[in-house]
Design an enzyme around this catalytic site. Structure first.
Site, short mmCIF file in Angstrom:
data_model
loop_
_atom_site.label_atom_id
_atom_site.label_comp_id
_atom_site.label_asym_id
_atom_site.label_seq_id
_atom_site.Cartn_x
_atom_site.Cartn_y
_atom_site.Cartn_z
N LYS A 67 18.56 11.18 -5.96
CA LYS A 67 17.17 10.96 -5.60
C LYS A 67 16.34 12.13 -6.13
CE LYS A 67 14.78 9.44 -1.46
NZ LYS A 67 14.95 9.08 -0.07
N TRP A 119 8.63 -2.96 4.33
CA TRP A 119 7.48 -3.85 4.20
C TRP A 119 7.86 -5.33 4.07
CZ3 TRP A 119 4.36 -5.60 -0.35
CH2 TRP A 119 3.04 -5.91 0.00
N LYS A 159 11.12 17.02 -4.85
CA LYS A 159 10.47 18.24 -5.28
C LYS A 159 11.27 19.46 -4.87
CE LYS A 159 5.82 16.67 -5.21
NZ LYS A 159 4.75 16.52 -4.23
N ASP A 173 -2.06 2.97 2.62
CA ASP A 173 -1.51 3.08 3.96
C ASP A 173 -1.85 4.49 4.45
OD1 ASP A 173 -0.10 2.48 6.20
OD2 ASP A 173 1.85 2.31 5.22
N GLN A 191 12.42 -1.36 0.90
CA GLN A 191 11.49 -2.17 1.68
C GLN A 191 12.15 -3.37 2.35
OE1 GLN A 191 8.71 -0.93 2.43
NE2 GLN A 191 8.81 0.75 0.96
N TRP A 206 4.16 1.27 10.66
CA TRP A 206 4.71 0.14 9.90
C TRP A 206 3.98 -1.16 10.22
CZ3 TRP A 206 7.65 0.35 5.74
CH2 TRP A 206 8.35 1.54 5.51
N PRO A 224 0.81 -1.21 0.00
CA PRO A 224 0.00 0.00 0.00
C PRO A 224 0.85 1.27 0.00
CG PRO A 224 0.09 -0.94 2.20
CD PRO A 224 0.82 -1.90 1.30
#
Length: 1057
Positions: free
Chosen positions: A602, A569, A605, A86, A565, A530, A47
């Site tokens: 990376k 996750w 913005k 999430d 992850q 988490w 998610p």
RNA sequence: GGGCCUGUAGCUUAGCAUGGUGGAGCACUCGGCUGAUAACCGAGAGGUCCCCGGUUCGAAUCCGGGCUGGCCCA
């Protein structure tokens, strides 16, 4: 009926149309319905966090998921594909706080937790909406209408059940530990919630005075002066060497304890003019050396503590984590660092932590009580300097942890938190990792494995508002109850069915204490966010409420997420699932990379280097973006975004579109009926090149499938791309053009149509998981058997259509054609002018077979009258032989003498050498010894004859004869005229099928009379659709133009009939 | 400081398990083609294969050490 396509490739026109078509016709729903009896497959959408708009990485992630789900669906799988979001946690809380201009928890409490939580919910739900629309725009087919949301009551109940389960298994515990703490958010942070970047801090050397010894000091180094009030001991490494050195500054003597290797450096830092080693120690010898706490007067707690029985207080202790840096002695505050804490436990020192939730000194902080810790640094340094115990102070830039959300530098505090005892399950977790298929292999076998090996217990409690409430109720008597099912609350006060289970409402629900009968209230913590996604493999199935769903689907067949992850996750799911079910909840994992900017940075913005999926789509369409992301490199590598890459994807799709456009133009014109003209019907009409294309197509299909199975997504798509560009566009379409031009019903033409039709349809099937829009568009026109191409079965490979022989021969032909075009260019004779003769000197029998199969085709392509083949072993008159050494052959035999032998070979007579070699006695004298050479060691070449032009090809050398005869010239002029007439037809905007009348007026500077061109008239008429043709002056209504071709002046006039 | 990954033409990459003069595509230059045509085809130029060592007759490839960038941790 196949419709003629005469628009250019304009994805932004037809992609939204296709998406609307899917919606209007329930394409997604029908596809799922069709597969409902197929084998079950449980996919989990990791998610995304509902923080707002999606970025390129999120898009890549969803596109990968969509690729495989579409691919497996086309194999008949019944796939559970619920989208997920999430929606709890600190990130949203911080966003809402910012929007409301809050700066701390007090602001939230003043505003009202209920209002705050409501706003958080609204924010999460509105983000979800925006994100779903963006995902849909990518053409991603998931179950968007029924996503699982972590904020739903059923989801919360699932979390509670899991906590209860952990509790029942004694895998949950409350413990006092030192944890990373955000002083702004006033909550503990998990390791995963800390971000590291460079920060400039104080760097100080401090002299701790040794007790009862005049002018003796232990020197420590620290970057956090504010932890000195909590200093309880100093640590040395038991195995390092330490010294006591005598140092002199301005005539004053001092004695310092430091690590031996660092002594000089420390003396230099302290600006001492002289130093001398007095004594040496092992670290272990220093244990127990007592010192005076430097802030004893300012922090009264210490004097009080000294009255207690704390043997190791303010003494030197031993610790393995000490490194040989700065002084080699580490000041230790058990309340402010995990290592320090361990040392404290070992030496029975309390985790003294005079700092509150907001990062301010408590009253135990003495002189600094009530002040923010970090702000006291300079004052503490000044104080130390005044006391004469500051050896040196400066700045240091080092990596320091920050709160992942509000970016505040973290601190370490001792608090009591709830932990999942993951460490107790470590062995099981490691075992389970190895049972899972990881792509790439090292993602699991090494990366995930090593991460779990070093795992610590999981702190799951947070002192915040927007999250799943901890399901633990506590009584004043000390009794605690863990609630696993909502039913249990029904006995309590203030509970109503279907109430919002979030704070603050749940906080009002009280239970009766089973032990003392008193009132139990919920502990105020919420769960680490988490934990929410960790349980999604069963929470989305509404387990434990609905057990049948769980039985049907669990565990999950495949997940794919980015490499961050490993700690996120992948890990959290593994931990939670092993605690709940003793099993890893997923069977296959594809770990993908990050979307970075072109400098491998990376995307962010704030740095302005982010490219949004939206702006890429606007420019090049969804399919181009999808194509690019999937073809650019292997999924597990980071992808440096490049506009050129997207453009390239667009270009490939454009070429596919052009092939489609070309094909449909003629198919529509001739009303080609694929139902009637099947492969079987035309089986005997296929030319060798047709069979070749089928073979290539099957090859592309099988490669693409094979690579996709191995998650080599890039290789799979590259195989398809290669087929489209190399085989179909650059070669087959070129070969087939004349055949499509034939009027009337010709089986030869129909065969070509069939090949193009099959190639386009199969390519669409292959591409449909990658670029579903263009695939659907082509499919709808060519077949449309089902509502959507997604309902088709995945292409099966027809091995019987494969022929390596045809492929090998065609390769030779292509190579010859390229060589001849190359030679033509050298000779400056363009393709419109025929060549009298072409000679191919071949080195294997492939050329002969190739010419037997494809000789006619080749003649057309290179525009030659005759092709002569010189077979292997034979020579062509006029060609000089050359000889070259082959290092790869010489090396193994001659080692370091190889170069010498090579030079000897270069000097040989090629013809004699060739004869000798055939007889097996090609010898050279090497250092006075005769050595024998084998055919692996030399290579023969052919030198250029004077009159002709040559070029190498894959199986030898090609020669072209450039002599021009009057007949050849006429043919050349004819082709030149045809081309001009075609150009004029286009200028007049005539339809392909329109007929014209043509007149040609020649000045006769080069051509001797129009009779020269007479044999070519029919050719010109046929190729320009001229019903009438004549030489002479223009007529009044002719569209006329003048041309100069090879020195001859022409006037051409055409008009539509 | 540690773990995993990564580095090849201006850009994106293939080759690396099994050593033998490094292949593509894009962009660039030149040329060609001309009813797929804002497409297409050919050629040319462009490489310290991240660096330093080692093994070997020979290293992009194997070994050791470093550096770069990414993710993760301390």
């Amino acid at each position: 009926m196949i419709e003629q396509v005469n628009t250019k490739y304009d994805p932004n026109l037809f992609e939204p149309e296709i998406q609307q078509y899917w919606k209007d016709n329930k394409a997604y729903e029908l596809t799922k319905e069709k597969n409902q009896d197929g084998p079950n497959f449980y996919f989990i959408d990791g998610p995304p966090y509902t923080s707002g708009a999606i970025h390129l990485g999120t898009a890549w992630n969803k596109i990968l998921k969509d690729l495989y789900i579409r691919y497996w669906r086309m194999q008949g799988y019944n796939i559970r594909d619920q989208a997920g979001y999430d929606m709890h946690g600190l990130p949203i809380e911080v966003k809402v706080e910012k929007a409301l201009n809050f700066s701390n928890k007090q602001d939230i409490e003043k505003h009202g937790i209920d209002n705050f939580v409501k706003t958080c919910r609204e924010f999460a739900l509105s983000s979800e909406k925006v994100m779903t629309e963006q995902f849909k725009q990518l053409g991603v087919w998931l179950d968007w209408d029924n996503p699982y949301r972590t904020l739903e009551n059923y989801y919360i109940e699932s979390a509670w059940w899991t906590i209860k389960r952990a509790h029942d298994r004694k895998l949950i515990t409350q413990a006092q530990r030192v944890l990373t703490w955000c002083p702004r958010c006033e909550t503990a942070l998990a390791e995963a919630e800390v971000e590291y970047w460079d920060e400039t801090d104080a760097s100080i050397y401090v002299k701790f005075k040794v007790k009862n010894r005049e002018d003796h000091f232990i020197v420590i180094w620290t970057t956090t002066p504010w932890t000195l009030p909590a200093d309880l001991c100093v640590a040395v490494h038991p195995d390092f060497s330490y010294v006591l050195m005598e140092v002199i500054k301005n005539g004053e003597k001092e004695y310092l304890y430091v690590a031996e290797d660092l002594a000089e450096e420390v003396a230099k830092e302290g600006r001492y003019q002289e130093m001398k080693i007095i004594e040496k120690f092992e670290g272990i010898d220093l244990e127990g050396l007592e010192y005076e706490q430097p802030l004893l007067d300012e922090v009264p707690w210490h004097s009080a503590a000294e009255q207690k029985e704390l043997y190791w207080l303010h003494k030197t202790v031993l610790a393995e984590y000490v490194t040989l840096e700065k002084t080699g002695i580490v000041h230790t505050a058990p309340g402010h660092g995990p290592d320090d804490f361990e040392t404290g436990v070992e030496y029975q020192l309390p985790p003294f932590c005079p700092v509150d939730e907001a990062g301010k000194f408590t009253k135990d902080g003495g002189k600094w009580a009530g002040r923010f810790t970090k702000n006291c640094d300079s004052e503490i340094m000044d104080l130390l300097a005044a006391k004469g115990t500051l050896l040196q102070s400066g700045d240091i830039t080092h990596r320091y942890g920050h709160c992942w959300r509000c970016k505040t530098p973290i601190t370490y505090r001792t608090t009591t938190q709830w932990f999942l005892k993951v460490t107790e399950m470590k062995e099981k977790m490691l075992e389970e990792i190895l049972k899972t298929d990881w792509y790439p292999d090292w993602a699991g076998r090494t990366r995930q494995y090593k991460w779990v090996e070093n795992t610590r217990d999981w702190c799951i409690s947070r002192q915040r508002y927007w999250g799943i409430p901890m399901p633990i109720w506590a009584c004043g008597c000390g009794e605690k109850q863990v609630v696993g099912y909502l039913d249990e609350l029904e006995k309590g006060k203030n509970y109503t069915k279907d109430m919002d289970l979030h704070r603050p409402w749940i906080d009002k629900v009280t239970l009766e204490c089973g032990k003392c009968g008193g009132e139990m209230t919920r502990i105020p913590d919420v769960l680490d966010v988490w934990f929410d996604s960790a349980i999604c493999s069963w929470a989305q199935l509404k387990y434990p409420q609905e057990k049948e769903e769980f039985e049907k689907w669990w565990p999950c067949g495949w997940i794919t997420e980015a490499h961050d992850q490993t700690r996120g996750w992948f890990y959290s799911q593994l931990g939670a699932s092993v605690i709940a079910f003793d099993k890893i909840p997923y069977e296959k994992v594809l770990m993908h990379g990050f979307a970075l900017d072109k400098e491998y940075r990376k995307m962010s913005k704030s740095d302005g280097n982010a490219t949004s999926p939206h702006e890429i789509i606007e420019k090049y369409g969804v399919d181009s973006l999808r194509f690019y992301l999937l073809v650019a490199n292997s999924p597990w590598e980071d992808l440096p975004f490049s506009w050129d890459g997207v453009k390239n994807g667009n270009r490939t799709l454009n070429i596919l579109w052009n092939i489609y456009r070309f094909s449909t133009t003629y198919m529509a014109l001739d009303e080609f009926d694929p139902e009637k003209w099947t492969y079987r019907e035309l089986e005997n009409d296929f030319r060798a090149e047709d069979r070749w294309l089928y073979s290539r197509l099957e090859k592309a299909k099988s490669t693409s499938k094979l690579e996709l199975e191995k998650f080599n997504v890039h290789k799979s798509l590259r195989a398809i791309e290669h087929f489209i560009l190399e085989d179909l566009s650059r070669w087959y379409v070129r070969l087939v053009r004349d055949r499509t031009w034939v009027e009337g019903e010709s089986r030869d033409k129909l065969a070509a149509f069939r090949v193009l039709y099959d190639a386009l349809l199969e390519i669409s099937l292959l591409l449909s998981p990658f670029t579903p829009h263009i695939a659907e568009k082509i499919y709808k026109n060519l077949s449309g058997k089902f509502i959507t191409i997604a309902m088709e079965n995945c292409v099966t490979v027809a091995d019987e259509r494969r022929s390596d022989e045809l492929e090998v021969r065609m390769k030779a032909i292509r190579s010859m054609v390229e060589a001849i075009l190359n030679a033509r260019q050298q000779a400056q004779v363009n393709v419109r002018w025929p060549l009298r003769k072409v000679v191919a000197v071949s080195s294997t029998t492939v050329s002969k077979k190739a010419l037997e199969t494809y000789g006619e085709l080749m003649k057309e392509q290179i525009n030659a009258i005759t092709i002569e083949l010189v077979e292997p072993g034979e020579t062509w008159e006029g060609v000089k032989l050359t000889i070259e050494p082959v290092m790869a052959g010489l090396g193994p035999t001659f080692k370091r003498e190889a170069v010498k032998v090579a030079n000897l070979i270069k000097e040989m007579n090629p013809t004699e050498a060739m004869n000798d070699l055939e007889k097996g006695h090609l010898n050279v004298m090497l250092n006075g010894v005769q050595v024998n050479l084998t055919k692996e060691m030399v290579q023969f070449g052919q030198a250029l004859p004077e009159e002709v032009i040559s070029a190498d090809y894959s199986d030898g050398v090609i020669y072209i004869d450039t002599v021009m005869t009057p007949e050849l010239q006429a043919m050349g002029f004819a082709r030149e005229l045809i081309r001009r007439i075609q150009e004029m037809r286009k200028e007049m905007d005539l339809a392909v099928e329109d007929y014209i009348s043509t007149r040609v007026l020649i000045k006769f500077d080069v051509i001797e009379g129009e009779n020269v061109l007479a044999p070519e008239v029919e050719n010109i008429k046929y190729n320009t659709r001229s019903k009438k043709f004549g030489f002479g002056p223009m007529e009044d209504d002719d569209f006329a133009k003048e041309w100069e071709i090879a020195g001859e002046k022409f006037t051409i006039g055409i008009k539509r009939l």
